[in-house]
Each structure stands twice: as C-alpha cells, then as structure tokens.
Design a protein around this motif. Sequence first.
Motif, PDB file in Angstrom:
ATOM      1  N   MET A   1      39.570  33.864  41.735  1.00 22.95           N
ATOM      2  CA  MET A   1      40.156  32.632  41.886  1.00 22.95           C
ATOM      3  C   MET A   1      39.494  31.591  40.733  1.00 22.95           C
ATOM      4  N   VAL A   2      40.140  30.958  40.302  1.00 17.54           N
ATOM      5  CA  VAL A   2      39.739  29.945  39.025  1.00 17.54           C
ATOM      6  C   VAL A   2      39.736  28.625  39.662  1.00 17.54           C
ATOM      7  N   ASP A   3      38.670  27.938  39.687  1.00 20.85           N
ATOM      8  CA  ASP A   3      38.783  26.388  39.998  1.00 20.85           C
ATOM      9  C   ASP A   3      38.978  25.425  38.772  1.00 20.85           C
ATOM     10  N   LEU A   4      40.187  24.822  39.066  1.00 27.64           N
ATOM     11  CA  LEU A   4      40.730  24.066  38.076  1.00 27.64           C
ATOM     12  C   LEU A   4      40.488  22.497  38.354  1.00 27.64           C
ATOM     13  N   GLU A   5      40.095  21.719  37.582  1.00 23.60           N
ATOM     14  CA  GLU A   5      39.998  20.218  37.891  1.00 23.60           C
ATOM     15  C   GLU A   5      40.860  19.576  37.074  1.00 23.60           C
ATOM     16  N   LEU A   6      41.688  18.713  37.589  1.00 22.95           N
ATOM     17  CA  LEU A   6      42.931  17.912  36.768  1.00 22.95           C
ATOM     18  C   LEU A   6      42.406  16.461  36.899  1.00 22.95           C
ATOM     19  N   ASP A   7      42.682  15.781  35.597  1.00 24.44           N
ATOM     20  CA  ASP A   7      42.096  14.341  35.420  1.00 24.44           C
ATOM     21  C   ASP A   7      43.108  13.355  36.476  1.00 24.44           C
ATOM     22  N   GLN A   8      42.705  12.351  36.718  1.00 27.46           N
ATOM     23  CA  GLN A   8      43.439  11.621  37.399  1.00 27.46           C
ATOM     24  C   GLN A   8      44.775  11.134  36.855  1.00 27.46           C
ATOM     25  N   GLY A   9      44.852  11.192  35.591  1.00 27.74           N
ATOM     26  CA  GLY A   9      46.056  10.789  34.911  1.00 27.74           C
ATOM     27  C   GLY A   9      47.273  11.739  35.324  1.00 27.74           C
ATOM     28  N   TYR A  10      46.922  13.057  35.309  1.00 27.16           N
ATOM     29  CA  TYR A  10      47.746  14.133  35.759  1.00 27.16           C
ATOM     30  C   TYR A  10      48.526  13.542  37.120  1.00 27.16           C
TER      31      TYR A  10
END
Length: 56
Positions: A1-10
């Motif tokens: 599993m890949v941890d993905l962090e999305l920016d607040q703009g997303y």
Amino acid sequence: MVDLELDQGYYDRGIAARRYAHTRLTDVTDILDGIEDEADKLLADLLGILDRTESA
C-alpha cells in the motif's frame, strides 16, 4: 500500500467544483420534467394517429 499525501488545494478545488456543479445543476430536475411532459404528449399524439390509421 502506498501512502499518498494530498495538498490542501486538492480538497479546496474538489469542494469548489462540487459547489459549482450544485449551483449550475439546480434546474436539471425541472428541465427533465418538462422533457418528460413533452415526450408524454408526443406519445399520446402518436398513439392517437396510430389508432386512427388502424380504424380506417
């Protein structure tokens, strides 16, 4: 599993897009109701024509 962090703009862009769509699509139900009414009228007219042709 890949941890993905999305920016607040997303998230902000997603919320803005949903808000825009909600605002722009408020009339869709009324428009579709009108189309359904017109289709019902056309069908009734067509059935009337077909009944007259079968009777002739």
